[in-house]
Scaffold this active site. Sequence first.
Site, PDB file in Angstrom:
ATOM      1  N   TYR A   1      33.797   6.154  -1.606  1.00  0.00           N
ATOM      2  CA  TYR A   1      35.153   6.432  -2.054  1.00  0.00           C
ATOM      3  C   TYR A   1      35.868   7.347  -1.079  1.00  0.00           C
ATOM      4  O   TYR A   1      35.259   7.950  -0.194  1.00  0.00           O
ATOM      5  CB  TYR A   1      35.168   7.022  -3.461  1.00  0.00           C
TER       6      TYR A   1
ATOM      7  N   ASP B   1      37.772  10.659  -0.756  1.00  0.00           N
ATOM      8  CA  ASP B   1      37.856  11.904  -1.500  1.00  0.00           C
ATOM      9  C   ASP B   1      39.135  12.655  -1.164  1.00  0.00           C
ATOM     10  O   ASP B   1      39.856  12.318  -0.220  1.00  0.00           O
ATOM     11  CB  ASP B   1      36.637  12.770  -1.175  1.00  0.00           C
TER      12      ASP B   1
ATOM     13  N   GLU C   1      33.708   9.446   1.534  1.00  0.00           N
ATOM     14  CA  GLU C   1      32.471  10.001   0.977  1.00  0.00           C
ATOM     15  C   GLU C   1      31.545   8.873   0.555  1.00  0.00           C
ATOM     16  O   GLU C   1      31.975   7.869  -0.023  1.00  0.00           O
ATOM     17  CB  GLU C   1      32.759  10.922  -0.205  1.00  0.00           C
TER      18      GLU C   1
END
Length: 572
Positions: free
Chosen positions: A160, A162, A168
């Site tokens: 994802y 972040d 991340e």
Amino acid sequence: MTQPGGSTEGDSAVTQPDRPAEPDSAAQGDGAVTQPDRPAPDCPAQSDRAVTQPDRPAPDPPAQGDGAVTQGDCPAPDCLAQGDRVVTQPDPPSQPDPRSAPGKPAPAATRRILGLETEFGLTWAGGALTPEEAARELFQDVVAWGRSSNVFLVNAARLYLDVGSHPEYATAECVTLTDLIAQDVAGQRILAQMAARTQQRLAGAGTPGALHLFKNNVDSVGNSFGCHENYSVRRSTQVPTLHRGLIPFLVARQVLTGAGHILTSPRGARYVYSQRADHVWESVSSATTRSRPMINTRDEALADGALYRRLHVIVGDSSMCQATTLLKAGSTDLVLRLIEAGAALPQMDLASPAHAIRSISHGSGNVALRDGREVSGTDIVEAYLDCVETYQADDAGPHPTDAAVLDLWRRAVGALRSGNLAQIERELDWAIKKRLIERYRERTGASLLDPRVARLELAYHDIGPDGLLQRLEESGAAVKVVTEEQVRAAIVQPPANTRAALRGRFIAAARTAGTDYSVDWVTLKLGEPHRASVDLLDPFATADGRVDALIAGLEAGGGDPAARNEEEEGDP
């Protein structure tokens, strides 16, 4: 103690101009010199005192932001989106382990869930894109097929974007160190492939430059981003006992597994053990927005909360060399086994953990204990090693990698004592990087403040084709723990011995059926027309009839091939 050498590490958001000639790998000189007499590791555990600090800026970002980006051609991804939904469990009163008799350690947990979450720095070399724009471009294809910048992959890991435009990657649940390392390296490969595709697409659109991703923990303006470690522990283990036993070890562990860093100050530049140490302000805290602790105490088991808790360690540096990851997670697991078993621990109650972690990183001398003694970081990690080895001698069920962890741990202590780093300079990040910098400076006469040295340090953390580590591994100057075959398998396959295997099967089946679905660390959920969900509260479960039934329904009923997964938001 003489430090592994000082100026700020290259910016994770700076251009990579001419990289210095590839340094040859040979032994570096100055390391940590002989330590004074070390106090005997009198065990039991020290009492923990969190040193409260005032509010500090630049906190660790918690939940990732969903970047709404333009959808482009999708590269047959190996993942599907989800926003993570945490299933919180009540925290029942801790009970003593009934298997523990007075004066006798309880048996340690035979298995533990391990996981790593790594935030990456990035920059677009050439200046055409800001880091925020580069991050959105990097996740464009992910958003196109996943309808979110927060997805789970078919290897059951989470990827994802972040807060702060940091990509991340969180590994799937692992029970072996080799699986953990393979999953961690797989994340680097996945992101490096995404960067290569993004750069190729933008070059075709007339945008010059190169996208670089860095597995480090600081940028040139003083911001820090993290590598978080997760360890499952028995709910019956008292939280204060965990913190008392673990904090001194985490404070000192950087002399083993720090990433190394050129730190600048008004007094000049020095080479220090850790990138992360100067950004930690408390021992333990549930907060991340106003302080950065060593252990985050937010109680999210991501499992059956009556049986497990998740220890969330956020003080460590990101590790490049696989052997460093082995020692970082392996030594921490061994110390946790002692704590859970009620075995003897060193009495190392630090007077000020926040001060001690900086002092040890900087090599500024011994640190004070509350009983008046003064010890070095090497004293602390050796005292813990002595206790671990004593416990291991009576342990009937050592793990397959224990011997390798203990061997590297003991050799690292010996190198720190003697100042001869030759025996660890292919395995520990700070020593590898120190050797590279020292040899480059010997050839060029550059100071630690020379921009070429900063670029060299940054190149060590580059996970792309311009990074140094891959070449060091190919030449034998950096040790690998897992094979290339294991890494390639981990890119597309979850670990087979945790519930990640169930999550991976479910994602693959739902994607094949073209059915709307969502997943998080605990829940598997089908959308219309199936409308079914399963909670997997046992992180060690590899078989579940409810999951089999979901998958059988998908295979029998098919679905809309154009359908995509539904999106949920959250943070693990």
